[in-house]
Motif scaffolding. Structure first.
Motif, PDB file in Angstrom:
ATOM      1  N   GLU A  59       0.834  -1.207   0.000  1.00 35.01           N
ATOM      2  CA  GLU A  59       0.000   0.000   0.000  1.00 35.01           C
ATOM      3  C   GLU A  59       0.868   1.256   0.000  1.00 35.01           C
ATOM      4  N   THR A  60       1.933   1.249   0.799  1.00 39.67           N
ATOM      5  CA  THR A  60       2.853   2.383   0.837  1.00 39.67           C
ATOM      6  C   THR A  60       3.603   2.517  -0.483  1.00 39.67           C
ATOM      7  N   ALA A  61       4.108   1.396  -1.007  1.00 38.33           N
ATOM      8  CA  ALA A  61       4.897   1.422  -2.247  1.00 38.33           C
ATOM      9  C   ALA A  61       4.069   1.875  -3.446  1.00 38.33           C
ATOM     10  N   VAL A  62       2.797   1.484  -3.485  1.00 39.72           N
ATOM     11  CA  VAL A  62       1.924   1.933  -4.577  1.00 39.72           C
ATOM     12  C   VAL A  62       1.650   3.424  -4.428  1.00 39.72           C
ATOM     13  N   THR A  63       1.389   3.859  -3.201  1.00 42.26           N
ATOM     14  CA  THR A  63       1.072   5.267  -2.947  1.00 42.26           C
ATOM     15  C   THR A  63       2.242   6.191  -3.273  1.00 42.26           C
ATOM     16  N   ASP A  64       3.463   5.794  -2.861  1.00 45.62           N
ATOM     17  CA  ASP A  64       4.607   6.683  -3.093  1.00 45.62           C
ATOM     18  C   ASP A  64       5.293   6.446  -4.443  1.00 45.62           C
TER      19      ASP A  64
END
Length: 124
Positions: A59-64
């Protein structure tokens, strides 16, 4: 995480359905496709915990925008056994890791279709 799909496995005596949860995350940058699975043995809890931590990271990697390629994640390959706390699913007495069409994991399988590049299964 862009998509979550539930694949129907079988109908249960309760008239419910047994389903596999599939999470798909695709990065904005090109890269390999990884299939990551866990909990083929229902009584192994650690793979589920690790997979859910991977979901948080995705979720973090997709968002950033740092994710490269695609990750297909299946946290539990044996949800019935997981709920029952048993190695095998409740409707089958065979070890699911030994249950392949030709007796070995050599025939073209769903994992090969979903993960054209890499496949990893987490044991615990």
């Amino acid at each position: 995480v862009q998509a979550m799909v539930r694949l129907a496995l079988t109908l249960l005596l309760s008239r419910g359905r047994e389903e596999l949860e599939v999470i798909i995350a695709t990065g904005t940058l090109p890269g390999p496709k990884l299939l990551l699975t866990g909990n083929i043995h229902g009584n192994e809890i650690n793979p589920c915990i690790i997979c859910h931590r991977v979901i948080e990271w995705l979720e973090t990697a997709v968002t950033d925008g740092s994710l490269k390629g695609t990750v297909v994640l299946m946290p539990s390959l044996n949800p019935t056994g997981h709920r029952a706390g048993t190695r095998s699913p409740s409707f089958e007495s065979v070890d699911p890791n030994r249950f392949w069409p030709d007796g070995f994991a050599t025939e073209k399988t769903l994992s090969e279709e979903l993960a054209k590049d890499k496949y990893a299964d987490i044991y615990g």
